[in-house]
Design an enzyme around this catalytic site. Structure first.
Site, PDB file in Angstrom:
ATOM      1  N   ASP A   1       0.784  -1.247   0.000  1.00  0.00           N
ATOM      2  CA  ASP A   1       0.000   0.000   0.000  1.00  0.00           C
ATOM      3  C   ASP A   1       0.817   1.300   0.000  1.00  0.00           C
ATOM      4  OD1 ASP A   1      -1.902  -1.949   0.345  1.00  0.00           O
ATOM      5  OD2 ASP A   1      -2.866  -1.054   2.105  1.00  0.00           O
TER       6      ASP A   1
ATOM      7  N   ASP B   1      -4.575  -0.807  -1.534  1.00  0.00           N
ATOM      8  CA  ASP B   1      -5.875  -0.660  -0.918  1.00  0.00           C
ATOM      9  C   ASP B   1      -6.761  -0.136  -2.047  1.00  0.00           C
ATOM     10  OD1 ASP B   1      -7.021  -1.116   1.582  1.00  0.00           O
ATOM     11  OD2 ASP B   1      -6.877   0.971   2.199  1.00  0.00           O
TER      12      ASP B   1
ATOM     13  N   HIS C   1     -10.577   0.438  -2.580  1.00  0.00           N
ATOM     14  CA  HIS C   1     -11.933   0.384  -2.057  1.00  0.00           C
ATOM     15  C   HIS C   1     -12.971   0.909  -3.051  1.00  0.00           C
ATOM     16  CE1 HIS C   1     -10.302  -0.593   1.797  1.00  0.00           C
ATOM     17  NE2 HIS C   1      -9.807   0.595   2.067  1.00  0.00           N
TER      18      HIS C   1
ATOM     19  N   SER D   1     -15.147   0.850   5.742  1.00  0.00           N
ATOM     20  CA  SER D   1     -14.127   1.399   6.647  1.00  0.00           C
ATOM     21  C   SER D   1     -14.137   2.926   6.670  1.00  0.00           C
ATOM     22  CB  SER D   1     -12.729   0.907   6.243  1.00  0.00           C
ATOM     23  OG  SER D   1     -12.278   1.557   5.074  1.00  0.00           O
TER      24      SER D   1
ATOM     25  N   HIS E   1     -10.633   6.890   1.570  1.00  0.00           N
ATOM     26  CA  HIS E   1      -9.259   6.824   1.051  1.00  0.00           C
ATOM     27  C   HIS E   1      -9.174   5.700   0.021  1.00  0.00           C
ATOM     28  CE1 HIS E   1      -9.445   3.782   4.225  1.00  0.00           C
ATOM     29  NE2 HIS E   1      -8.545   3.122   3.524  1.00  0.00           N
TER      30      HIS E   1
ATOM     31  N   LYS F   1      -6.726  -5.053  -2.865  1.00  0.00           N
ATOM     32  CA  LYS F   1      -7.409  -5.604  -1.688  1.00  0.00           C
ATOM     33  C   LYS F   1      -8.429  -4.591  -1.165  1.00  0.00           C
ATOM     34  CE  LYS F   1      -3.923  -3.940   1.608  1.00  0.00           C
ATOM     35  NZ  LYS F   1      -4.819  -3.086   2.422  1.00  0.00           N
TER      36      LYS F   1
ATOM     37  N   GLU G   1     -12.633  -5.018   6.341  1.00  0.00           N
ATOM     38  CA  GLU G   1     -11.633  -3.964   6.439  1.00  0.00           C
ATOM     39  C   GLU G   1     -10.586  -4.077   5.344  1.00  0.00           C
ATOM     40  OE1 GLU G   1     -10.677  -4.746  10.496  1.00  0.00           O
ATOM     41  OE2 GLU G   1     -11.488  -2.841  11.166  1.00  0.00           O
TER      42      GLU G   1
ATOM     43  N   ALA H   1       0.546   0.665   6.372  1.00  0.00           N
ATOM     44  CA  ALA H   1       1.275   1.212   7.498  1.00  0.00           C
ATOM     45  C   ALA H   1       1.622   0.058   8.435  1.00  0.00           C
ATOM     46  CB  ALA H   1       0.394   2.220   8.247  1.00  0.00           C
TER      47      ALA H   1
ATOM     48  N   CYS I   1      -1.921  -2.408   7.868  1.00  0.00           N
ATOM     49  CA  CYS I   1      -1.900  -3.338   6.737  1.00  0.00           C
ATOM     50  C   CYS I   1      -0.608  -4.143   6.655  1.00  0.00           C
ATOM     51  CB  CYS I   1      -2.179  -2.581   5.445  1.00  0.00           C
ATOM     52  SG  CYS I   1      -3.888  -1.943   5.402  1.00  0.00           S
TER      53      CYS I   1
HETATM   54 ZN   LIG Z   1      -8.353   1.083   3.466  1.00  0.00          ZN
END
Ligand SMILES: [Zn+2]
Length: 177
Positions: free
Chosen positions: A8, A46, A48, A54, A65, A90, A97, A125, A129
């Protein structure tokens, strides 16, 4: 066979982004250096859908985000894309999440196909993750090393980074500076 998993390193997690990790872009140089030595490199994103569970607007813990297809979801421009062999997205299921790169993705299959038995993990982070990805890699039976110089923590609560490291070590993950 070793692989590098770059977790990420996306614009939204870097300074100026929607969910900036303090000093997040400081990992870029270390990640590029590690990637140049790694036989197989997977970057997770990430990724989404709008209205992901989340997000604060849905009652989740985070500001919106890494929405699919937006500039914030792109890998940081400093990451040398020519060294990335595969990208795994993901966090696409609205209700989960999606912290771990293994959750609901093809990552484990991809690693097995390439005969990978050990992974180095870097990125963002550390206390979310990176930690979740490292713990799942360990559960998948891989040798796992997290590189602290190539990760940064969110630290919602001070000390979260150290607690993450303790949790990783307790699970048998090697954490190196
Ligand atoms: Zn996320």
């Amino acid at each position: 066979m070793r692989a590098l998993i770059v977790v990420d390193v996306q614009n939204d997690f870097c300074p100026g982004g929607a969910l900036a990790v303090p000093d997040g872009d400081a990992v870029v140089e270390a990640v590029n250096r590690m990637a140049s030595d790694a036989p197989f490199v997977v970057a997770t994103r990430d990724w989404h859908p709008p209205g992901h569970g989340s997000f604060a607007e849905q009652g989740g813990p985070w500001p919106a985000h890494c929405v699919q297809g937006t500039p914030g979801a792109e890998l940081h421009p400093g990451i040398d894309a020519t060294q990335i062999d595969a990208i795994v997205d993901k966090g696409q299921a609205a209700e989960t999440e999606g912290y771990s790169g293994f959750e609901g993705t093809e990552l484990e299959r991809l690693l097995r196909e390439h005969g990978v038995d050990a992974v180095d993990i870097a990125g963002l982070a550390l206390d979310y993750c990176v930690k979740a990805t490292a713990l799942d890699a360990k559960r998948a039976g891989l040798d796992v090393t997290v590189h602290r110089d190539a990760t940064r923590a969110v630290e919602v609560s001070p000390g979260d980074a150290e607690r993450a490291v303790e949790e990783l070590r307790a699970a048998g993950v090697e954490v190196v500076d």
